[in-house]
Write a protein that holds these residues in place. Structure first.
Motif, PDB file in Angstrom:
ATOM      1  N   ILE A 116      -3.186  -4.847  10.858  1.00 20.04           N
ATOM      2  CA  ILE A 116      -3.238  -3.498  10.283  1.00 20.04           C
ATOM      3  C   ILE A 116      -4.271  -2.652  11.022  1.00 20.04           C
ATOM      4  N   TYR A 123       2.054   0.208   9.775  1.00 18.23           N
ATOM      5  CA  TYR A 123       1.990  -0.115   8.350  1.00 18.23           C
ATOM      6  C   TYR A 123       1.846   1.152   7.507  1.00 18.23           C
ATOM      7  N   ASP A 133      -3.646  -6.809   1.008  1.00 19.96           N
ATOM      8  CA  ASP A 133      -2.609  -6.360   1.944  1.00 19.96           C
ATOM      9  C   ASP A 133      -1.652  -7.476   2.334  1.00 19.96           C
ATOM     10  N   ASN A 139       4.226  -5.413   3.678  1.00 25.76           N
ATOM     11  CA  ASN A 139       3.320  -5.660   4.804  1.00 25.76           C
ATOM     12  C   ASN A 139       3.707  -6.921   5.563  1.00 25.76           C
ATOM     13  N   TYR A 143       4.544  -7.475   9.483  1.00 22.54           N
ATOM     14  CA  TYR A 143       3.796  -8.457  10.274  1.00 22.54           C
ATOM     15  C   TYR A 143       4.732  -9.452  10.959  1.00 22.54           C
TER      16      TYR A 143
END
Length: 219
Positions: A116, A123, A133, A139, A143
């Motif tokens: 992030i 994001y 997070d 998220n 990722y």
């Protein structure tokens, strides 16, 4: 009671039992028969990496660690933890994935937080908070799309799905099992509800193509 009415009651009761059993089967309260990769001539996928050096390849380690975490019978409840990882017997779907990766040597809290900060434009996070997070599905979708191997989102292409993979839904996430149903589609290892009968379920085929938004493998 005449014979005709007696037969009608028996038929009605039998139909009710069949409906109830069908409902229980559909909800996985009645366990589904599990098949192995070998039953479909599928060679289990083994990673070439052993991140934590414990003698288990990452793919196997993720699968074993997911089951190990859920063997503690966590209760479904969403809470905030100052240390990030739940430590009180509670958890949600993302904790299954985080604990599975932690068991293989990957600290998802640190990895997501770093990503992030490295790529904030990727994001939708206004104020980063490493303690929460990595426990948000949206998220993790970002990722894994950035850092994992991207695979088919169609579970009926079952030869492309292996135990230890990660599957992301619109509002849910879980680990792919090495157990399969009669069609070869893998079971799902996940945690979605306090009323969940079992953590490993034959449910992937119940999701539409639009529901499954990601299928990944740590590589």
């Amino acid at each position: 009671m005449n014979q005709k009415k007696h037969i009608s009651l028996i038929l009605a009761f039998t139909a009710l039992i069949i409906i109830i059993l069908g409902l229980f089967y559909g909800l996985n309260i009645i366990p589904h028969r599990a098949y192995s990769d070998a039953d479909f001539g599928i060679e289990p996928y083994l990673s070439q990496v052993d991140q934590d050096g414990d003698g288990l390849d990452d793919q196997t380690d993720i699968l074993v660690s997911a089951r190990g975490y859920l063997a503690t019978n966590p209760v479904y409840q969403s809470r905030y933890y100052a240390g990030g990882y739940p430590d009180d017997g509670y958890g949600v779907c993302t904790d299954v994935v985080a604990q599975a990766l932690m068991g293989a040597g990957y600290d998802l809290m640190e990895l997501v937080d770093q990503d992030i900060h490295d790529s904030p434009e990727s994001y939708d996070v206004d104020i980063p908070d490493k303690n929460i997070d990595f426990r948000r599905v949206e998220n993790l979708q970002v990722y894994f799309r950035r850092h994992a191997q991207i695979l088919s989102t169609n579970p009926r292409q079952f030869t492309e799905w292996h135990g230890g993979d990660i599957v992301v839904f619109r509002d849910h996430i879980g680990i792919v099992s090495d157990h399969r149903n009669k069609n070869g589609v893998p079971f799902l290892i996940h945690h979605y509800s306090p009323l969940q009968a079992t953590y490993e379920e034959d449910v992937l085929e119940s999701y539409s193509a639009e529901d499954i938004i990601g299928h990944y493998r740590i590589s």
